[in-house]
Motif scaffolding. Structure first.
Motif, PDB file in Angstrom:
ATOM      1  N   ILE B  11       0.828  -1.212   0.000  1.00  0.00           N
ATOM      2  CA  ILE B  11       0.000   0.000   0.000  1.00  0.00           C
ATOM      3  C   ILE B  11       0.858   1.256   0.000  1.00  0.00           C
ATOM      4  O   ILE B  11       0.571   2.219  -0.687  1.00  0.00           O
ATOM      5  N   LEU B  14       1.926   2.141  -3.277  1.00  0.00           N
ATOM      6  CA  LEU B  14       0.812   2.563  -4.103  1.00  0.00           C
ATOM      7  C   LEU B  14       0.728   4.082  -4.151  1.00  0.00           C
ATOM      8  O   LEU B  14       0.424   4.677  -5.169  1.00  0.00           O
ATOM      9  N   PHE B  15       1.021   4.705  -3.028  1.00  0.00           N
ATOM     10  CA  PHE B  15       0.888   6.157  -2.963  1.00  0.00           C
ATOM     11  C   PHE B  15       1.988   6.871  -3.740  1.00  0.00           C
ATOM     12  O   PHE B  15       1.841   8.013  -4.131  1.00  0.00           O
ATOM     13  N   ALA B  19      -0.680   9.007 -10.722  1.00  0.00           N
ATOM     14  CA  ALA B  19      -1.976   8.614 -11.278  1.00  0.00           C
ATOM     15  C   ALA B  19      -1.774   7.942 -12.630  1.00  0.00           C
ATOM     16  O   ALA B  19      -2.421   6.960 -12.958  1.00  0.00           O
ATOM     17  N   PHE B  22      -0.420   4.524 -12.248  1.00  0.00           N
ATOM     18  CA  PHE B  22      -1.445   3.650 -11.699  1.00  0.00           C
ATOM     19  C   PHE B  22      -2.411   3.193 -12.791  1.00  0.00           C
ATOM     20  O   PHE B  22      -2.729   2.026 -12.904  1.00  0.00           O
TER      21      PHE B  22
END
Lengths: 440, 413
Positions: B11, B14-15, B19, B22
């Motif tokens: 996680i 993930l940050f 965008a 992702f």
């Protein structure tokens, strides 16, 4: 005759209700999560006259004088949950006549007998910001309510501030929901949406100037304007602006408007908060977020992520959860915290987001949101860990009164559902504890 | 979670992903696949769903099938097998009824294909002709461990079309589908009304129209030259008991109606939704009909106003075959996740094992696929879900999904 009898029963029930608990009640040996301060593994909480009288380690709190003492061994007690965005009570707001309607109050349309209020009690909710919808730029004034028991009229659930004024915010929205291309005076684009809102706030500034200039002289006052009055309250920081917004650019627009006019803002939903979490934190704007089981449902929520809570926590933004009931059911509001923890948020902040963070957003943090001496005796008794799937809300207390008890068949029906669980509460139902029916 | 192998993206990371990156990850997920012909899965707890869970179990996967299942003591890992470890191992989850693939996440006209509004009776509409194997919601549920979905036309018209069974993997519908025509979707109740002065406009008319179709199919079956039009062919399969009707009925009277029709025409049916099932449980049981119950967390409104979180448990206790579904939503969430619905069922009266069964072996049985999926048994498809704790717990993560012996999902959800 029958009617009269029921009215008499009702009157007696409410007489008891009005006589809030004046004898102290103590819960002992509970695991207490006060939200503010460390977890008390073996704790006692004493409540009286609707307030928290004492809280702390069971060994240190004398309860010998208290007759109403409940052993809560194995159970967890935490503050009543605060929902910063809900639509329980079937309330209404603005109609189709205009995109900005600050004069309209949710207060005037809420059904306090709606089973949705009782279901919320069974989910552990005690305080709720009930809002009109998001199909307008401004759909009207929201209402902060306490889920007190046996309410027969809206007055029974209101919250008043120190000046005796009933509390509530005002709902704004941007993004696609209020946009109605070809919808008459409704906006067709995002820029038009912002322009229409700015126009109204500029008018409100002018109205406020006139009022100030009049300096109390009735002959110099502008004609009374309900819409302007509500917006002036927002301008003056007396009415929180609850701003429905999803996409990152819409979030920034809401923050820009807040800055331009100086109104206080709570960002609502904020589906793409993870993209602009630092900007939200920098603006010191609280974010009220929601857990939805999958992204989408409309284009502007395609990038909704369960990691929103973790991202906002990392950025340092004040973060609360909401149900948006009926989008998600109040009965599994605790799950919001569980799912946020799953996606990387700390347990502490996740539980804070169910309680204290929302209390702050509703300007009620001096009264609710944590278990501290002197605060309202709003608390819930849980069968276990609040973020566990296996945990049930066993009891919900509002201002020292038990408003939900899972061991009571009528209450249990509301919590788990079943035949009759969606019916409006009535005096008849109060008198009915029989078998609900069915084959089993 | 001990296994670093499959936890390639946590996680925190993930940050840090922009965008853009992702979205790239989302759209290019097929490139993430690493095919291992031979895998040994080590689980601290292995829920085989046939017998008691195994502590310190091994599942051997060879060529897409399960080769061996047992304790670490009993099953030796042959040389060359790729080893994957997880705290908890379950069969790949089965969503017994959904609409994803036909309906997409965006909820825009271009991605909502589970209902054609041109008529109330369209049994000829094939799910396979509308299934988008690359739909984001399929990836979404796969990342929580769902490996098989029973999907198709939505319950919003009297006969809305066919359903299919698919694996949640594959570039095309041909890769994904394992049963191209599974059932035919029928709705009885408020949602089946056509509205605006059109038929059906109420329950009686719904049933009259449905019976008329079935009578026509009965008559056709007697003819030496059966009509070859698509509608007749689809309905002939119903009368011949080849294709069951999946009848969405939530109110007690609608459930009874569904049972009545099944008896009148001697057809196979599966009840769908069935919110009022506790009120007519004896009738359902006597009819020997299986129930794909509404999502535990479905909205309690309309025909489903009396739904209870305890219904799955009650049906199971009564010995009625029952499975859980993610269902159909017009708005949000565009899909539910059966894993969560099973969790809520476990909160409300079901044991962990029984709740897991609702989304594995029980679902496989109702779909007639228990010979192939739904449990970890030798010879079955190697569809496996990996978790870092109790799968039903809100805070547990799915850390890997294996379909047909291929690790298709490595994210932590």
């Amino acid at each position: 005759m029958k009617k009269l009898l029921l009215a008499t029963i009702a009157a007696s029930v409410f007489a008891v209700a009005a006589n809030a608990q004046d004898r102290p009640i103590a819960y002992v040996n509970a695991r207490i999560i006060p939200i503010v301060g460390p977890v008390i593994e073996n704790g006692t909480i004493v409540v009286q006259n609707g307030k928290i009288l004492a809280i702390g380690d069971s060994k240190k709190i004398p309860v010998t004088m208290i007759t109403d003492m409940i052993d809560a061994k194995g159970k967890t007690i935490m503050p009543g949950l605060v929902d910063s965005h809900s639509h329980i009570g079937e309330g209404s707001g603005a109609d189709g006549s205009a995109p900005v309607q600050p004069d309209v109050r949710l207060l005037d349309g809420i059904n306090v007998r709606s089973s949705s209020l009782q279901r919320a009690q069974s989910g552990g909710l005690t305080t709720v910001n009930v809002m009109p919808g998001s199909g307008h730029l401004d759909s009207g004034q929201t209402l902060y309510i306490k889920l007190r028991d046996n309410a027969v009229k809206v007055d029974d659930i209101l919250i008043f501030d120190a000046d005796g004024k009933m509390m509530g915010g005002i709902k704004f929205a941007n993004g696609t929901n209020p946009i109605r291309p070809g919808g008459g005076n409704f906006p067709g684009t995002r820029a038009k949406s912002a322009a229409l809102v700015r126009e109204q706030f500029i008018k409100a500034q002018e109205y406020r100037d006139k009022v100030r200039k009049a300096a109390g002289d009735a002959t110099k006052m502008p004609p009374r304007d309900l819409a302007m009055e509500a917006l002036v309250e927002a301008l003056d920081g007396k009415r929180m602006v609850h701003f429905h917004t999803h996409r990152h650019d819409d979030i920034m627009t809401a923050l820009r408007l807040s800055k331009e006019f100086g109104f206080r803002i709570v960002l609502q939903h904020v589906s793409e908060a993870w993209k602009v979490a630092d900007e939200i934190a920098k603006a010191k704007a609280p974010a009220s977020i929601i857990f939805i089981d999958s992204p989408g449902g409309k284009l502007e929520t395609m990038d909704l992520m369960a990691e929103n809570g973790a991202a906002l926590e990392k950025a340092g933004a004040l973060t609360g959860f909401h149900t948006d009931d009926g989008i998600t059911d109040s009965r599994w509001f605790l799950r919001s915290a569980g799912m946020a923890v799953r996606a990387g948020m700390s347990r502490e902040k996740a539980l804070y987001a169910l309680t204290m963070a929302n209390a702050i957003m509703l300007d009620l943090d001096k009264r609710i949101g944590s278990l501290e001496v002197g605060k309202d005796a709003d608390f819930i008794v849980l069968s276990g860990d609040p973020v566990s799937v296996y945990t049930h809300v066993l009891e919900t207390w509002v201002e020292g009164k038990k408003v939900f008890d899972r061991s009571h068949p009528k209450d249990r029906l509301l919590q788990v559902g079943g035949y009759g669980a969606s019916n409006d509460r009535s005096v008849h139902l109060d008198c009915f504890d029989g078998d609900i029916g069915g084959d089993n | 979670m001990q296994n670093i192998e499959i936890r390639i993206m946590n996680i925190k990371r993930l940050f840090t992903i922009s965008a853009f990156a992702f979205s790239l990850l989302v759209t290019c997920h097929f490139s993430l696949v690493t095919a291992y012909a031979q895998i040994a899965i080590q689980g601290e707890t292995v829920w085989t769903m046939s017998g008691e869970p195994i502590t310190n179990g091994i599942v051997l996967v060879n060529n897409g099938k399960i080769e061996a299942v047992g304790t670490a003591a009993a099953v030796k890992i042959p040389a060359g097998y790729q080893i994957i470890s997880a705290k908890v191992v379950t069969p790949g989850l089965i969503d017994a009824h959904t609409v994803i693939g036909l309906n997409g996440a965006a909820n825009q006209p271009h991605d909502q294909m589970a209902l054609d509004g041109s008529g109330p009776v369209q049994p000829e509409l094939r799910a396979t002709d509308a299934y988008n194997a690359d739909e984001r919601l399929i990836q979404w549920v796969r990342e929580f461990g769902v490996t098989t979905i029973h999907t198709g036309h939505q319950p919003s018209a009297l006969i809305s079309g066919q359903t299919m069974v698919a694996k949640t993997w594959g570039k095309t519908v041909d890769d994904a589908a394992i049963v191209p025509t599974a059932m035919i979707m029928v709705t009885i109740g408020t949602n089946a009304n056509a509205g605006a002065g059109r038929s059906p406009g109420n329950r009686s008319k719904q049933v009259a129209m449905l019976r008329a179709e079935l009578i026509k199919a009965q008559e056709n079956a007697k003819k030496p030259d059966a009509p070859k039009d698509l509608k007749s062919v689809a309905m002939a399969a119903v009368i011949k008991r080849e294709t069951p009707l999946l009848i969405n009925a939530n109110k007690a009277q609608d459930i009874i109606t569904a049972l009545r029709i099944a008896k009148e025409f001697n057809i196979r049916i599966v009840l769908d939704g069935a919110a009022d099932a506790p009120l007519v449980m004896n009738d359902i049981k006597a009819a020997g009909v299986a129930v794909i119950i509404h999502p535990t967390m479905a909205r309690a409104g309309g025909d489903m106003e009396n739904l209870s979180f305890e219904t799955a448990g009650k049906l199971k206790a009564a010995g009625i075959p029952v499975a859980l579904q993610s269902g159909y939503e017009g708005y949000v969430p565009k899909t539910r996740v059966v894993l969560f619905e099973a969790g809520m069922a476990a909160q409300n009266g079901l044991s962990r094992a029984d709740a897991l069964a609702l989304i594995t072996i029980d679902a496989a049985k109702i779909l007639g696929l228990d010979g192939r999926i739904g449990s970890l048994a030798v010879g079955k498809d190697a569809d496996i879900a990996l978790y870092d704790g109790d799968p039903l717990e809100w805070t547990t993560h799915c850390v890997g999904t294996i379909i047909n012996g291929v690790l298709v999902n490595k994210v932590t959800r």
